[in-house]
Design an enzyme around this catalytic site. Structure first.
Site, PDB file in Angstrom:
ATOM      1  N   ASP A 173       0.850  -1.196   0.000  1.00 50.83           N
ATOM      2  CA  ASP A 173       0.000   0.000   0.000  1.00 50.83           C
ATOM      3  C   ASP A 173       0.885   1.244   0.000  1.00 50.83           C
ATOM      4  O   ASP A 173       1.568   1.531   0.984  1.00 50.83           O
ATOM      5  CB  ASP A 173      -0.900   0.003   1.249  1.00 50.83           C
ATOM      6  CG  ASP A 173      -1.866   1.180   1.231  1.00 50.83           C
ATOM      7  OD1 ASP A 173      -2.959   1.027   0.667  1.00 50.83           O
ATOM      8  OD2 ASP A 173      -1.512   2.253   1.760  1.00 50.83           O
ATOM      9  N   TYR A 189       3.275   9.670  -0.429  1.00 49.77           N
ATOM     10  CA  TYR A 189       4.354   9.075   0.385  1.00 49.77           C
ATOM     11  C   TYR A 189       5.737   9.271  -0.256  1.00 49.77           C
ATOM     12  O   TYR A 189       6.748   9.027   0.390  1.00 49.77           O
ATOM     13  CB  TYR A 189       4.123   7.575   0.607  1.00 49.77           C
ATOM     14  CG  TYR A 189       2.806   7.190   1.257  1.00 49.77           C
ATOM     15  CD1 TYR A 189       1.983   8.154   1.840  1.00 49.77           C
ATOM     16  CD2 TYR A 189       2.367   5.871   1.277  1.00 49.77           C
ATOM     17  CE1 TYR A 189       0.762   7.811   2.414  1.00 49.77           C
ATOM     18  CE2 TYR A 189       1.145   5.525   1.855  1.00 49.77           C
ATOM     19  CZ  TYR A 189       0.349   6.502   2.411  1.00 49.77           C
ATOM     20  OH  TYR A 189      -0.852   6.159   2.977  1.00 49.77           O
ATOM     21  N   LYS A 234      -2.541   6.004  -4.449  1.00 52.85           N
ATOM     22  CA  LYS A 234      -3.630   6.944  -4.154  1.00 52.85           C
ATOM     23  C   LYS A 234      -3.407   8.278  -4.857  1.00 52.85           C
ATOM     24  O   LYS A 234      -2.262   8.741  -4.977  1.00 52.85           O
ATOM     25  CB  LYS A 234      -3.719   7.181  -2.633  1.00 52.85           C
ATOM     26  CG  LYS A 234      -3.715   5.877  -1.837  1.00 52.85           C
ATOM     27  CD  LYS A 234      -3.889   6.046  -0.349  1.00 52.85           C
ATOM     28  CE  LYS A 234      -3.575   4.739   0.358  1.00 52.85           C
ATOM     29  NZ  LYS A 234      -2.160   4.581   0.749  1.00 52.85           N
ATOM     30  N   HIS A 286      -7.399   9.774  -2.130  1.00 50.25           N
ATOM     31  CA  HIS A 286      -6.743   9.693  -0.822  1.00 50.25           C
ATOM     32  C   HIS A 286      -7.567  10.343   0.301  1.00 50.25           C
ATOM     33  O   HIS A 286      -7.683   9.809   1.398  1.00 50.25           O
ATOM     34  CB  HIS A 286      -5.360  10.343  -0.926  1.00 50.25           C
ATOM     35  CG  HIS A 286      -4.369   9.836   0.068  1.00 50.25           C
ATOM     36  ND1 HIS A 286      -3.016   9.787  -0.183  1.00 50.25           N
ATOM     37  CD2 HIS A 286      -4.515   9.357   1.319  1.00 50.25           C
ATOM     38  CE1 HIS A 286      -2.389   9.293   0.883  1.00 50.25           C
ATOM     39  NE2 HIS A 286      -3.279   9.032   1.801  1.00 50.25           N
ATOM     40  N   LYS A 313       2.801  -1.108   8.853  1.00 46.84           N
ATOM     41  CA  LYS A 313       4.100  -0.650   8.347  1.00 46.84           C
ATOM     42  C   LYS A 313       5.183  -0.927   9.380  1.00 46.84           C
ATOM     43  O   LYS A 313       5.005  -0.679  10.580  1.00 46.84           O
ATOM     44  CB  LYS A 313       4.027   0.849   8.053  1.00 46.84           C
ATOM     45  CG  LYS A 313       5.364   1.521   7.776  1.00 46.84           C
ATOM     46  CD  LYS A 313       5.940   2.218   8.993  1.00 46.84           C
ATOM     47  CE  LYS A 313       7.318   2.795   8.746  1.00 46.84           C
ATOM     48  NZ  LYS A 313       7.956   3.291   9.998  1.00 46.84           N
ATOM     49  N   SER A 314       6.322  -1.446   8.926  1.00 45.10           N
ATOM     50  CA  SER A 314       7.516  -1.472   9.772  1.00 45.10           C
ATOM     51  C   SER A 314       8.734  -1.473   8.875  1.00 45.10           C
ATOM     52  O   SER A 314       8.726  -2.108   7.825  1.00 45.10           O
ATOM     53  CB  SER A 314       7.563  -2.720  10.662  1.00 45.10           C
ATOM     54  OG  SER A 314       8.753  -2.686  11.424  1.00 45.10           O
ATOM     55  N   ARG A 326       9.858  -7.253  12.864  1.00 47.27           N
ATOM     56  CA  ARG A 326       8.465  -6.838  13.064  1.00 47.27           C
ATOM     57  C   ARG A 326       7.602  -7.173  11.850  1.00 47.27           C
ATOM     58  O   ARG A 326       6.431  -7.501  11.992  1.00 47.27           O
ATOM     59  CB  ARG A 326       8.383  -5.341  13.349  1.00 47.27           C
ATOM     60  CG  ARG A 326       8.821  -4.980  14.748  1.00 47.27           C
ATOM     61  CD  ARG A 326       8.698  -3.494  14.957  1.00 47.27           C
ATOM     62  NE  ARG A 326       8.960  -3.103  16.315  1.00 47.27           N
ATOM     63  CZ  ARG A 326       9.055  -1.847  16.728  1.00 47.27           C
ATOM     64  NH1 ARG A 326       8.901  -0.853  15.870  1.00 47.27           N
ATOM     65  NH2 ARG A 326       9.291  -1.580  17.988  1.00 47.27           N
ATOM     66  N   ASN A 365       4.294  -9.278  12.297  1.00 52.05           N
ATOM     67  CA  ASN A 365       2.987  -8.788  11.831  1.00 52.05           C
ATOM     68  C   ASN A 365       2.377  -9.696  10.759  1.00 52.05           C
ATOM     69  O   ASN A 365       1.190  -9.596  10.456  1.00 52.05           O
ATOM     70  CB  ASN A 365       3.121  -7.367  11.266  1.00 52.05           C
ATOM     71  CG  ASN A 365       3.585  -6.363  12.310  1.00 52.05           C
ATOM     72  OD1 ASN A 365       3.557  -6.638  13.507  1.00 52.05           O
ATOM     73  ND2 ASN A 365       4.040  -5.198  11.873  1.00 52.05           N
TER      74      ASN A 365
END
Ligand code: NAP
Length: 278
Positions: A46, A51, A76, A109, A232-233, A238, A242
């Protein structure tokens, strides 16, 4: 490793229920982060023009050696591209930056109250993008009930998804119910409230009872509610933590206890107030 289930969107397209989000992943760390995520097993990324890392997302997918069709990619439309011609150009630019000839999912967005362009017009441009055959599904993000109602009344295409902030502190159940009524899948952003859930004693207690971490328990709560998530990481350990959500279950009482943590608390802005245009 248990596999990630797909969710079937209202146009028949399938999306992996668990993905990897790249908000606040700096361009210089993004190729490595997405490469690690793909290596861990994520097949859904995503991103967003906002971003600033679409190029790096595309690069990591190419370097992975995976076929383009094996990775579901969302981007987006940026807040300064809501006018029809700008939206069409922005979509082309997103494809160029990713280095793709099609996108899996493209979202408006933010609805952006108080700007010159009505988001209903923006949604009509999204319908044109969909009709071009270069985008498998279109949707919205941060749309409240009243935003959705206008889209549903004034246009022909139902959004495939509504990507909204959801966590145990902001369960959004009335908005989720309206989306479900119209066959619109929910994507839950900031699913672990940007890591805050790790310090919550009530969540820690549930985590201990099932031998998992607080982040895993909360992500599992989202999955059992049927929502799509993409934590997110930048840390590989992690990412793996996740991702390990499909070999345990939460019972009804744990599910209810997590839902009962709702306190209407956002980590991000309220879409009725947010009108940031870059
Ligand atoms: N549509 C929208 O307007 C919108 C808005 C915000 C986000 N999003 C999307 O949703 C995605 C996820 O949301 P988010 O990034 O805001 O928040 P999030 O996934 O809830 O949390 C990310 C934060 O939690 C930390 N973290 C990750 N896994 C952890 C774990 N297992 N234990 C402890 N801490 C952990 C990360 O730090 P480290 O990186 O240091 O591990 C990072 O600081 C975004 O990346 C983006 O794709 C969309």
């Amino acid at each position: 490793m248990a596999s990630v289930p797909n969710i079937r969107l209202n146009n028949g397209v399938e999306i992996p229920q668990l993905g990897f989000g790249v908000f606040l992943v700096k361009p210089e760390e993004c190729v490595e982060a997405v490469s690690n995520a793909l290596d861990v097993g994520y097949r859904h990324i995503d991103t967003a023009e906002m971003y600033g890392n679409e190029k790096e997302v595309g690069e990591a997918i190419r370097r992975s050696g995976l076929d383009r069709s094996e990775v579901f990619v969302t981007s987006k439309l940026n807040n300064n591209k809501h006018a029809r011609d700008d939206a069409l150009k922005a979509f082309d630019q997103t494809l160029d930056d990713l280095g793709f000839d099609y996108l899996d999912l493209f979202l408006v967005h933010w609805p952006l109250p108080g700007i010159d362009v009505d988001y209903v017009e923006t949604w009509k441009a999204m319908e044109e993008i969909s009709a071009s055959g270069r985008c498998r599904a279109i949707g919205v993000s941060n749309f409240h009930e009243h935003h959705l109602q206008r889209i549903l009344e004034a246009t022909e295409t139902r959004p495939a998804v509504n990507q909204i902030e959801v966590s145990p502190y902001l369960t959004q159940d009335p908005l989720r119910a309206l989306n479900h009524e119209h066959g619109i899948a929910i994507e839950a952003w900031s699913p672990i409230a940007r890591g805050k859930v790790n310090d919550d004693p009530a969540i820690q207690q549930i985590a201990e009872s099932v031998g998992r971490t607080p982040a895993q328990v909360v992500l599992r709560w989202h999955v059992q509610r049927g929502d799509i998530v993409f934590p997110k990481s930048i840390k590989r350990q992690r990412m793996a933590e996740n991702f390990a959500l499909f070999d345990f279950e939460l019972d009804e009482s744990s599910m209810s206890a997590l839902t009962a943590l709702d306190r209407g608390e956002r980590t991000g802005p309220n879409p009725d107030e947010f009108n940031y245009v870059p």
